[in-house]
Design an enzyme around this catalytic site. Structure first.
Site, PDB file in Angstrom:
ATOM      1  N   SER A  43       0.884  -1.486   0.056  1.00 16.35           N
ATOM      2  CA  SER A  43      -0.197  -0.076   0.246  1.00 16.35           C
ATOM      3  C   SER A  43       0.809   1.185   0.081  1.00 16.35           C
ATOM      4  O   SER A  43       0.593   2.446  -0.934  1.00 16.35           O
ATOM      5  CB  SER A  43      -0.729  -0.294   1.397  1.00 16.35           C
ATOM      6  OG  SER A  43      -0.484   0.011   2.621  1.00 16.35           O
ATOM      7  N   ASP A 345      -3.353   7.675   8.618  1.00 15.56           N
ATOM      8  CA  ASP A 345      -4.174   6.991   9.143  1.00 15.56           C
ATOM      9  C   ASP A 345      -4.110   6.190  10.037  1.00 15.56           C
ATOM     10  O   ASP A 345      -4.139   5.285  10.625  1.00 15.56           O
ATOM     11  CB  ASP A 345      -4.565   5.810   8.031  1.00 15.56           C
ATOM     12  CG  ASP A 345      -4.386   5.306   7.507  1.00 15.56           C
ATOM     13  OD1 ASP A 345      -2.897   4.901   7.984  1.00 15.56           O
ATOM     14  OD2 ASP A 345      -4.480   4.586   6.615  1.00 15.56           O
ATOM     15  N   HIS A 348      -0.631   4.478   7.105  1.00 21.73           N
ATOM     16  CA  HIS A 348       0.330   5.099   6.348  1.00 21.73           C
ATOM     17  C   HIS A 348       0.729   6.350   6.103  1.00 21.73           C
ATOM     18  O   HIS A 348      -0.310   6.906   7.356  1.00 21.73           O
ATOM     19  CB  HIS A 348      -0.285   5.182   5.175  1.00 21.73           C
ATOM     20  CG  HIS A 348      -1.507   3.793   5.203  1.00 21.73           C
ATOM     21  ND1 HIS A 348      -2.360   2.910   5.215  1.00 21.73           N
ATOM     22  CD2 HIS A 348      -0.248   2.393   4.146  1.00 21.73           C
ATOM     23  CE1 HIS A 348      -2.532   1.605   4.768  1.00 21.73           C
ATOM     24  NE2 HIS A 348      -1.495   1.516   4.162  1.00 21.73           N
TER      25      HIS A 348
END
Ligand SMILES: *[C@@H]1O[C@H](CO)[C@@H](O)[C@H](O)[C@H]1NC(C)=O
Ligand SMILES: *[C@@H]1O[C@H](CO)[C@@H](O)[C@H](O)[C@H]1NC(C)=O
Ligand SMILES: *[C@@H]1O[C@H](CO)[C@@H](O)[C@H](O)[C@H]1NC(C)=O
Length: 378
Positions: A43, A345, A348
């Site tokens: 991600s 978050d 990340h």
């Protein structure tokens, strides 16, 4: 179905995750000389694959406030805006790299493509199955490399043609491997129990690099992991009452950072071995660990006025990270100024953080060998 909402949410959060690890590098004039990029990872580099693949699950990365800062809508990037790979694409002067899975049938892969998928592990799912570890992904590094091999015939016609053409691309291999530790971490594994995963993870990365070089890649950027002890999620979930467990300067968890350093050292050593074996290739180690540590040591100096450990978007708690109320759900709140936060978050980073990292890699001493020497050897 059949899974309680909690059980569902919990692994999902981390599968989004890569943990903190990261990517990148390159000086602008050098960057301009690449045709495009092929990217592999999780991600930290995903520009939309996870969202496309899991659209039916209504993933949180497809909800506001993801994407709010730059794109003004969710794109599948796990941030409020651009990622390191986006800043790199801009530096090279190419369009943002499209997510492989969402590419139309007639897409010309010679324009470069991004195989990174949120939640991806370095090791294949079978490795985890055999050990009773649940990983919520089918897109390990090896499988991403397999997809690359499948599109090769549309990029070049013969092995020698491929060697010529692929030498003009930049290959980003990672960050990858963070999720291989996150899932066991969630299951409560100790650092000692995770140590034996490091060898296989490094071997998986090495084997991907070999495959790429064997097909013709000559410039590869391989990021190490971010300091996991400074990760908002780890700080929350591995919270300790013993002050001694924290670094007094950064507030990070010392033992977890030592674990990341151990993993990065093993990776660095393996890259040295590969450089010896493939002297014609330029293998650049992107030192995400130390570049991020500069911020963790003095966040205010670099413009992160809200500090580097607290998340901008989250469901409360000491670091604004709550597993039961993650960013992208209605229980979570987002800050007004993401650019004053390093962490987005809990897992990340913010666009501001990624921009800082990309700039640092392009201008600073955090890519080894440095770009100047990489360039002259090409
Ligand atoms: C992975 O693939 C298997 C077999 O196709 C499927 O049953 C499973 O649901 C997939 N898992 C994920 C997380 O996509
Ligand atoms: C975490 O979120 C849940 C669900 O919204 C809430 O009940 C709980 O109080 C929150 N915990 C903290 C520490 O804010
Ligand atoms: C880059 O590396 C080369 C070779 O190791 C060295 O001579 C040069 O001083 C380095 N440049 C920077 C900016 O660190």
């Amino acid at each position: 179905m059949g899974i309680s909402p909690m059980a569902f949410t919990f692994p999902l959060i981390f599968s989004y995750l890569p943990v903190l690890t990261a990517i990148l590098i390159i000086i602008f004039p050098v960057a301009e000389s690449y045709t495009s990029i092929f990217s592999f990872g999780d991600s930290l580099a995903d520009t939309g694959n996870f969202l496309y693949l899991r659209a039916n699950d209504d993933p949180r990365v497809g909800q506001s406030p993801y994407g709010q800062t730059y794109f003004h809508h969710p794109t599948g990037r796990f941030s409020d805006g651009r990622l390191v790979i986006d800043f790199l694409a801009q530096a090279i002067g190419i369009p943002f790299l499209p997510p492989y899975f969402a590419c139309p049938n007639d897409y010309d892969f010679r324009r470069g493509v991004n195989f990174a998928v949120g939640g991806a592990t370095a090791l294949d799912p079978e490795f985890f199955d055999e050990r009773g570890i649940y990983v919520d992904t089918n897109y390990s590094l090896g499988r991403q490399i397999d997809r690359f091999k499948r599109i090769l015939p549309s990029i070049c016609a013969s092995p020698s043609d491929c060697r010529k053409i692929l030498s003009e691309y930049l290959f980003l291999v990672g960050e990858i491997g963070g999720n291989d530790y996150n899932d066991p971490f969630i299951m409560g594994w100790t650092i000692q129990e995770m140590q034996p995963l490091v060898g296989p993870v490094v071997n998986a990365i090495s084997s991907a690099i070999k495959t790429l070089i064997d097909h013709g890649a000559t410039t590869l950027v391989v990021p190490g992991d971010f300091p996991v002890g400074c990760s908002t999620a780890y700080l929350t979930m591995a919270h300790s009452h013993n002050k001694e467990d924290y670094d007094p300067i950064t507030g990070c968890l010392k033992k977890w950072n030592e674990f990341t350093e151990y993993k990065n050292k093993r990776l660095i050593k393996e890259l040295d071995r590969l450089r010896y074996r493939y002297p014609h290739a330029t293998i650049i180690y992107a030192d995400y660990y130390n570049i991020a540590m500069r911020v963790f040591r003095s966040p205010h100096k670099f413009g992160f006025s809200k500090g580097a450990l607290t998340a901008c978007c989250g469901g409360g708690g000491p670091y604004n990270f709550n597993v039961s109320a993650p960013c992208g759900t209605t229980q979570a709140k987002s800050c007004n100024e993401p650019s004053s936060y390093f962490n987005w978050d809990g897992i990340h980073l913010t666009e501001a953080a990624y921009k800082w990292i990309a700039t640092g890699l392009m201008e600073g001493p955090h890519a080894i060998p440095n770009i100047t020497s990489a360039h002259s050897s090409v």
